[in-house]
Write a protein that holds these residues in place. Structure first.
Motif, PDB file in Angstrom:
ATOM      1  N   LEU A   4     135.999 -34.058  12.179  1.00  0.00           N
ATOM      2  CA  LEU A   4     135.688 -32.705  12.613  1.00  0.00           C
ATOM      3  C   LEU A   4     134.302 -32.656  13.243  1.00  0.00           C
ATOM      4  O   LEU A   4     133.344 -33.209  12.680  1.00  0.00           O
ATOM      5  CB  LEU A   4     135.733 -31.749  11.413  1.00  0.00           C
ATOM      6  CG  LEU A   4     137.036 -31.736  10.614  1.00  0.00           C
ATOM      7  CD1 LEU A   4     136.885 -30.887   9.352  1.00  0.00           C
ATOM      8  CD2 LEU A   4     138.183 -31.220  11.466  1.00  0.00           C
ATOM      9  N   VAL A   5     134.209 -31.985  14.381  1.00  0.00           N
ATOM     10  CA  VAL A   5     132.927 -31.858  15.075  1.00  0.00           C
ATOM     11  C   VAL A   5     132.707 -30.392  15.438  1.00  0.00           C
ATOM     12  O   VAL A   5     133.487 -29.809  16.198  1.00  0.00           O
ATOM     13  CB  VAL A   5     132.886 -32.720  16.351  1.00  0.00           C
ATOM     14  CG1 VAL A   5     131.550 -32.530  17.061  1.00  0.00           C
ATOM     15  CG2 VAL A   5     133.115 -34.184  16.015  1.00  0.00           C
ATOM     16  N   GLU A   6     131.638 -29.830  14.867  1.00  0.00           N
ATOM     17  CA  GLU A   6     131.301 -28.427  15.135  1.00  0.00           C
ATOM     18  C   GLU A   6     130.388 -28.302  16.348  1.00  0.00           C
ATOM     19  O   GLU A   6     129.619 -29.226  16.651  1.00  0.00           O
ATOM     20  CB  GLU A   6     130.592 -27.794  13.931  1.00  0.00           C
ATOM     21  CG  GLU A   6     131.359 -27.837  12.633  1.00  0.00           C
ATOM     22  CD  GLU A   6     130.939 -28.986  11.741  1.00  0.00           C
ATOM     23  OE1 GLU A   6     131.107 -28.885  10.514  1.00  0.00           O
ATOM     24  OE2 GLU A   6     130.450 -29.990  12.292  1.00  0.00           O
ATOM     25  N   SER A   7     130.455 -27.159  16.990  1.00  0.00           N
ATOM     26  CA  SER A   7     129.543 -26.836  18.086  1.00  0.00           C
ATOM     27  C   SER A   7     129.417 -25.331  18.184  1.00  0.00           C
ATOM     28  O   SER A   7     130.200 -24.593  17.568  1.00  0.00           O
ATOM     29  CB  SER A   7     130.051 -27.418  19.405  1.00  0.00           C
ATOM     30  OG  SER A   7     131.306 -26.861  19.741  1.00  0.00           O
ATOM     31  N   GLY A   8     128.412 -24.883  18.942  1.00  0.00           N
ATOM     32  CA  GLY A   8     128.270 -23.457  19.197  1.00  0.00           C
ATOM     33  C   GLY A   8     127.165 -22.762  18.435  1.00  0.00           C
ATOM     34  O   GLY A   8     126.926 -21.569  18.641  1.00  0.00           O
ATOM     35  N   GLY A   9     126.504 -23.492  17.557  1.00  0.00           N
ATOM     36  CA  GLY A   9     125.406 -22.871  16.829  1.00  0.00           C
ATOM     37  C   GLY A   9     124.208 -22.630  17.731  1.00  0.00           C
ATOM     38  O   GLY A   9     124.178 -23.055  18.879  1.00  0.00           O
ATOM     39  N   GLY A  10     123.217 -21.931  17.183  1.00  0.00           N
ATOM     40  CA  GLY A  10     122.018 -21.672  17.963  1.00  0.00           C
ATOM     41  C   GLY A  10     121.200 -20.557  17.369  1.00  0.00           C
ATOM     42  O   GLY A  10     121.414 -20.155  16.220  1.00  0.00           O
ATOM     43  N   LEU A  11     120.262 -20.084  18.161  1.00  0.00           N
ATOM     44  CA  LEU A  11     119.367 -19.001  17.759  1.00  0.00           C
ATOM     45  C   LEU A  11     119.802 -17.718  18.458  1.00  0.00           C
ATOM     46  O   LEU A  11     120.010 -17.704  19.676  1.00  0.00           O
ATOM     47  CB  LEU A  11     117.927 -19.351  18.148  1.00  0.00           C
ATOM     48  CG  LEU A  11     116.867 -18.269  17.942  1.00  0.00           C
ATOM     49  CD1 LEU A  11     116.722 -17.945  16.461  1.00  0.00           C
ATOM     50  CD2 LEU A  11     115.533 -18.724  18.535  1.00  0.00           C
ATOM     51  N   VAL A  12     119.941 -16.659  17.679  1.00  0.00           N
ATOM     52  CA  VAL A  12     120.376 -15.381  18.233  1.00  0.00           C
ATOM     53  C   VAL A  12     119.634 -14.257  17.521  1.00  0.00           C
ATOM     54  O   VAL A  12     119.238 -14.405  16.356  1.00  0.00           O
ATOM     55  CB  VAL A  12     121.908 -15.229  18.081  1.00  0.00           C
ATOM     56  CG1 VAL A  12     122.325 -15.171  16.624  1.00  0.00           C
ATOM     57  CG2 VAL A  12     122.430 -14.040  18.859  1.00  0.00           C
ATOM     58  N   GLN A  13     119.439 -13.163  18.205  1.00  0.00           N
ATOM     59  CA  GLN A  13     118.800 -12.008  17.589  1.00  0.00           C
ATOM     60  C   GLN A  13     119.798 -11.249  16.725  1.00  0.00           C
ATOM     61  O   GLN A  13     121.018 -11.313  16.949  1.00  0.00           O
ATOM     62  CB  GLN A  13     118.236 -11.085  18.666  1.00  0.00           C
ATOM     63  CG  GLN A  13     117.012 -11.640  19.378  1.00  0.00           C
ATOM     64  CD  GLN A  13     116.372 -10.613  20.299  1.00  0.00           C
ATOM     65  OE1 GLN A  13     117.033  -9.697  20.786  1.00  0.00           O
ATOM     66  NE2 GLN A  13     115.088 -10.771  20.540  1.00  0.00           N
ATOM     67  N   ALA A  14     119.283 -10.540  15.765  1.00  0.00           N
ATOM     68  CA  ALA A  14     120.122  -9.711  14.904  1.00  0.00           C
ATOM     69  C   ALA A  14     120.951  -8.756  15.758  1.00  0.00           C
ATOM     70  O   ALA A  14     120.452  -8.178  16.732  1.00  0.00           O
ATOM     71  CB  ALA A  14     119.274  -8.935  13.919  1.00  0.00           C
ATOM     72  N   GLY A  15     122.218  -8.639  15.394  1.00  0.00           N
ATOM     73  CA  GLY A  15     123.149  -7.815  16.155  1.00  0.00           C
ATOM     74  C   GLY A  15     123.904  -8.577  17.219  1.00  0.00           C
ATOM     75  O   GLY A  15     124.865  -8.062  17.800  1.00  0.00           O
ATOM     76  N   GLY A  16     123.476  -9.787  17.488  1.00  0.00           N
ATOM     77  CA  GLY A  16     124.114 -10.603  18.509  1.00  0.00           C
ATOM     78  C   GLY A  16     125.371 -11.295  18.021  1.00  0.00           C
ATOM     79  O   GLY A  16     125.819 -11.092  16.888  1.00  0.00           O
TER      80      GLY A  16
END
Length: 123
Positions: A4-16
């Protein structure tokens, strides 16, 4: 054996929003239940959402109900976690995991795990 390989994480502002993906290798992906877990620093790993084999049933932790949606595309051997209305308390490493057909969502029933992807929500 399933990898299994995850992707798509990151930094986002609240509400995003963010959409996590988990790509699986191996055969018979449709015969596995798939879960998304998360682990914040100093806390235990917790189940966030699960989708059963063939996508018949879903489970959500109370803390994410109405904000997160789990889905799967068996033709692509991929499971997704759409996360809307993100909050700082959603900050964690998110892990994808697979459990064999006939098992429950108990944590020790998940046989295969990804390496995780970091999600950070700023206030």
């Amino acid at each position: 054996q399933v990898q299994l390989v995850e992707s798509g994480g990151g930094l986002v502002q609240a509400g995003g929003s963010l959409r996590l993906s988990c790509a699986a290798s191996g055969r018979a992906f449709s015969m596995y239940g798939m879960g998304w877990f998360r682990q914040a620093p100093g806390k235990e790993r917790e189940l966030v959402a699960d989708i059963s084999w063939i996508g018949g049933n879903t489970y959500y932790a109370d803390s994410v109900k109405g904000r997160f949606t789990i889905s799967r595309d068996d033709a692509k051997n991929t499971v997704y976690l759409q996360m809307n209305g993100l909050k700082p308390q959603d900050t964690a490493v998110y892990y994808c995991a697979a459990r064999r057909v006939g098992t429950t969502i108990r944590r020790d029933e998940y046989t295969y795990w990804g390496q995780g992807t970091q999600v950070t929500v700023s206030s």
